[in-house]
Design an enzyme around this catalytic site. Structure first.
Site, PDB file in Angstrom:
ATOM      1  N   GLU A   1       0.671  -1.361   0.183  1.00  0.00           N
ATOM      2  CA  GLU A   1      -0.001   0.125   0.061  1.00  0.00           C
ATOM      3  C   GLU A   1       0.888   1.407  -0.035  1.00  0.00           C
ATOM      4  OE1 GLU A   1      -3.074  -0.327  -0.686  1.00  0.00           O
ATOM      5  OE2 GLU A   1      -3.824  -1.975   0.385  1.00  0.00           O
TER       6      GLU A   1
ATOM      7  N   HIS B   1      -3.112   1.838   8.130  1.00  0.00           N
ATOM      8  CA  HIS B   1      -4.110   0.996   7.544  1.00  0.00           C
ATOM      9  C   HIS B   1      -4.292  -0.140   8.259  1.00  0.00           C
ATOM     10  CE1 HIS B   1      -6.233  -1.196   4.886  1.00  0.00           C
ATOM     11  NE2 HIS B   1      -5.284  -1.994   4.651  1.00  0.00           N
TER      12      HIS B   1
ATOM     13  N   HIS C   1      -7.461  -3.546   9.450  1.00  0.00           N
ATOM     14  CA  HIS C   1      -8.796  -4.218   9.076  1.00  0.00           C
ATOM     15  C   HIS C   1      -9.729  -4.133  10.380  1.00  0.00           C
ATOM     16  CE1 HIS C   1      -6.202  -6.168   5.853  1.00  0.00           C
ATOM     17  NE2 HIS C   1      -6.519  -5.037   5.339  1.00  0.00           N
TER      18      HIS C   1
ATOM     19  N   HIS D   1     -12.753  -3.454   3.114  1.00  0.00           N
ATOM     20  CA  HIS D   1     -11.425  -3.535   3.054  1.00  0.00           C
ATOM     21  C   HIS D   1     -10.652  -3.265   4.486  1.00  0.00           C
ATOM     22  CE1 HIS D   1      -7.109  -3.081   1.271  1.00  0.00           C
ATOM     23  NE2 HIS D   1      -7.080  -3.723   2.426  1.00  0.00           N
TER      24      HIS D   1
END
Ligand code: 13P
Ligand code: ZN
Length: 269
Positions: free
Chosen positions: A119, A142, A144, A214
Site C-alpha cells: 500500500e 491502515h 482491518h 477492506h
C-alpha cells in the site's frame, strides 16, 4: 549487526511506538496474517550520517510522482510481514526508505532490504498531501477493524456521514476524539493508485477513511494517535452491535446532546 536505531533515541522512540501499535492491532484481531500497514515520516530525525548511508536496495518506482517528498525518509512496514512479528522485531519486519530526487522512486537504507508495504502508493501519496498542506501529521495507519468493516457491507452506512453520525452518537468520547468523523471510499483494488488518489481526496475532510469492504486508513501526528482515532470509532461500532444483539435499535445521543458536546469540546463539525 548494528541497527539504524542505535544511538538515535528519538528515532527509536517513534519506531518503538509503531511496534507497540502493531501489537495492539494483532491483539484486537484487526491484523490477520500480514493485514494492515503503517508508515511514519521520520525526516525530522535524519542526521548527516543517515543522509550518507549507502542504499541496500536498487532504486524502486513508487508508482506516482510526489514532489513534496524530495529528501524525505520513512519507516514502512514490510509487505507480507505480520503485525504480530513487527511488534517484537520492528527492524526485521519493516525498513527505512529514502525518497530519490526524482520524487518518483526510493531506495531502502536500513536495517535490511525488507520490501515496503504493497500500500506504499497510498501511504506516500498521503504523506505528500500532508506536507503540501503544512500538516503536523507524521503517521499513517491502515488496518482491518472487524466491526467497522462489517458496517460497509450495507449500502446504508456508505452514504455520506451516516456511519459518522451513528458512531458519534453511541458514546460522547467518539466525537471528542475522532472529531472529523469517518470518510467513505467506494471499493477499489487494494494497493492501486486509484485507491491512493481517492484516499487523499477524502482526507481533506476526515482523519479516518474507510476503504469499503477492506479496512480503514487513518492519519495523525503520531502512530499512537492515529490508532486511537480508529479505536474509538470501532468501540462505537461494538456498542451499536451489542445493542442490536440485545434485540433493539440503540437510541443514540440526541441531537441536543451532540450539539452540547461539540460546543463544550470546541469541535469543528
Ligand atoms: P502488505 O502486507 O503489503 O502491507 O499488505 C497488507 C494489506 O492490508 C493490504 O491492504
Ligand atoms: Zn489491507
Amino acid at each position: 549487526m548494528t541497527s539504524i536505531l542505535e544511538n538515535r533515541p528519538a528515532l527509536a522512540k517513534e519506531v518503538n511506538k509503531v511496534a507497540e501499535v502493531a501489537g495492539y492491532l494483532w491483539q484486537k484481531g484487526w491484523a490477520e496474517r500480514n493485514g494492515g500497514n503503517i508508515t511514519i515520516n521520520i525526516t525530522e530525525y535524519v542526521d548527516e550520517e543517515m543522509r550518507l548511508m549507502i542504499p541496500i536496495s536498487e532504486v524502486k518506482p513508487i508508482g506516482a510522482t510526489l514532489p513534496h517528498l524530495k529528501g524525505c525518509y520513512f519507516y514502512c512496514k514490510g509487505t507480507n510481514k505480520r503485525m504480530r512479528d513487527l511488534a517484537r522485531w520492528p527492524m526485521e519486519n519493516g525498513s527505512v526508505i529514502r525518497i530519490m530526487d526524482d520524487c518518483a522512486s526510493y531506495v531502502i537504507i536500513a536495517d535490511q532490504p525488507v520490501q515496503p508495504t504493497s500500500e506504499l502508493p497510498s501511504h506516500l501519496s498521503v504523506h505528500n498531501y500532508l506536507i503540501a498542506k503544512g500538516s503536523p501529521y507524521k503517521a499513517s495507519v491502515h488496518t482491518h477493524p472487524i466491526e467497522l468493516i462489517a458496517m460497509t457491507h450495507s449500502k446504508k452506512y456508505l452514504e455520506k456521514d451516516v456511519a459518522t453520525n451513528l458512531l458519534w452518537s453511541m458514546i460522547p468520547e467518539t466525537k471528542a476524539f475522532c472529531p472529523r468523523g469517518l470518510g467513505i471510499i467506494p471499493y477499489k483494488l487494494p494497493s492501486s493508485v486509484d485507491l491512493a488518489e481517492a484516499t487523499i481526496k477524502e482526507l481533506a475532510d476526515y482523519d479516518v477513511v474507510m476503504w469499503e469492504k477492506h479496512g480503514v486508513f487513518a492519519v495523525d501526528c503520531d502512530v499512537m494517535q492515529a490508532f486511537d482515532q480508529i479505536d474509538v470509532l470501532n468501540k462505537s461500532a461494538l456498542i451499536y452491535i451489542a445493542a442490536k444483539n440485545m434485540g433493539f435499535e440503540p437510541d443514540g445521543m440526541t441531537p441536543a446532546q451532540m450539539k452540547e458536546m461539540s460546543v463544550a469540546f470546541h469541535l469543528p463539525k
